[in-house]
Design a protein around this motif. Sequence first.
Motif, PDB file in Angstrom:
ATOM      1  N   ASP A  54       0.827  -1.212   0.000  1.00 24.52           N
ATOM      2  CA  ASP A  54       0.000   0.000   0.000  1.00 24.52           C
ATOM      3  C   ASP A  54       0.857   1.256   0.000  1.00 24.52           C
ATOM      4  O   ASP A  54       0.546   2.234  -0.682  1.00 24.52           O
ATOM      5  CB  ASP A  54      -0.931   0.021   1.216  1.00 24.52           C
ATOM      6  CG  ASP A  54      -2.097  -0.941   1.084  1.00 24.52           C
ATOM      7  OD1 ASP A  54      -2.474  -1.259  -0.066  1.00 24.52           O
ATOM      8  OD2 ASP A  54      -2.628  -1.368   2.125  1.00 24.52           O
ATOM      9  N   ASP A  57       2.233   1.807  -3.436  1.00 24.68           N
ATOM     10  CA  ASP A  57       1.179   2.350  -4.297  1.00 24.68           C
ATOM     11  C   ASP A  57       0.906   3.815  -3.974  1.00 24.68           C
ATOM     12  O   ASP A  57       0.698   4.624  -4.874  1.00 24.68           O
ATOM     13  CB  ASP A  57      -0.112   1.536  -4.144  1.00 24.68           C
ATOM     14  CG  ASP A  57      -0.059   0.199  -4.842  1.00 24.68           C
ATOM     15  OD1 ASP A  57       0.734   0.053  -5.800  1.00 24.68           O
ATOM     16  OD2 ASP A  57      -0.801  -0.706  -4.435  1.00 24.68           O
ATOM     17  N   HIS A  60       3.545   6.009  -5.384  1.00 27.28           N
ATOM     18  CA  HIS A  60       3.449   6.088  -6.842  1.00 27.28           C
ATOM     19  C   HIS A  60       2.269   6.949  -7.291  1.00 27.28           C
ATOM     20  O   HIS A  60       2.378   7.721  -8.244  1.00 27.28           O
ATOM     21  CB  HIS A  60       3.330   4.680  -7.424  1.00 27.28           C
ATOM     22  CG  HIS A  60       3.175   4.639  -8.902  1.00 27.28           C
ATOM     23  ND1 HIS A  60       4.183   4.982  -9.771  1.00 27.28           N
ATOM     24  CD2 HIS A  60       2.119   4.290  -9.676  1.00 27.28           C
ATOM     25  CE1 HIS A  60       3.748   4.872 -11.005  1.00 27.28           C
ATOM     26  NE2 HIS A  60       2.498   4.442 -10.979  1.00 27.28           N
ATOM     27  N   THR A  61       1.128   6.834  -6.596  1.00 27.06           N
ATOM     28  CA  THR A  61      -0.098   7.480  -7.070  1.00 27.06           C
ATOM     29  C   THR A  61      -0.527   8.691  -6.256  1.00 27.06           C
ATOM     30  O   THR A  61      -1.320   9.498  -6.724  1.00 27.06           O
ATOM     31  CB  THR A  61      -1.279   6.487  -7.042  1.00 27.06           C
ATOM     32  OG1 THR A  61      -1.561   6.146  -5.677  1.00 27.06           O
ATOM     33  CG2 THR A  61      -0.978   5.238  -7.853  1.00 27.06           C
ATOM     34  N   TYR A  66      -4.751   4.510  -0.560  1.00 27.11           N
ATOM     35  CA  TYR A  66      -3.650   3.583  -0.298  1.00 27.11           C
ATOM     36  C   TYR A  66      -3.029   3.861   1.068  1.00 27.11           C
ATOM     37  O   TYR A  66      -2.653   2.949   1.795  1.00 27.11           O
ATOM     38  CB  TYR A  66      -2.580   3.664  -1.384  1.00 27.11           C
ATOM     39  CG  TYR A  66      -3.004   3.026  -2.678  1.00 27.11           C
ATOM     40  CD1 TYR A  66      -3.317   1.675  -2.751  1.00 27.11           C
ATOM     41  CD2 TYR A  66      -3.088   3.775  -3.842  1.00 27.11           C
ATOM     42  CE1 TYR A  66      -3.699   1.087  -3.948  1.00 27.11           C
ATOM     43  CE2 TYR A  66      -3.482   3.203  -5.043  1.00 27.11           C
ATOM     44  CZ  TYR A  66      -3.776   1.858  -5.084  1.00 27.11           C
ATOM     45  OH  TYR A  66      -4.162   1.283  -6.268  1.00 27.11           O
TER      46      TYR A  66
END
Length: 101
Positions: A54, A57, A60-61, A66
């Motif tokens: 998580d 993620d 990254h996002t 997350y």
Amino acid sequence: MNAQMSMIRIIGPDGEQDLPAMIVSFDELPNAMAPADQAMELRIKARGLLMHADLVDYQHTKDPLYHESAERNRKTMYALINSRSPERKAQMAAERGLPHA
């Protein structure tokens, strides 16, 4: 569980691309451990792995869902750690040379 970040090379139709990847290795569980304790240790490791996934993620996002999921997994992991059997706590303390866990 040991986790480290590494780079992997993906070769696809658009050519080669280096991407970051998390490499995870799980320590072996001792056979002398009670089956219930083995199951608990696996659950603790699984929650830790989910938390790390998580967080990767989220990095990254930047999606806050997350981060929230990572926090839930962290809380669950610590709840599992705190509910280890007295025998497992004593075994871990002895392995570390501590008087108690």
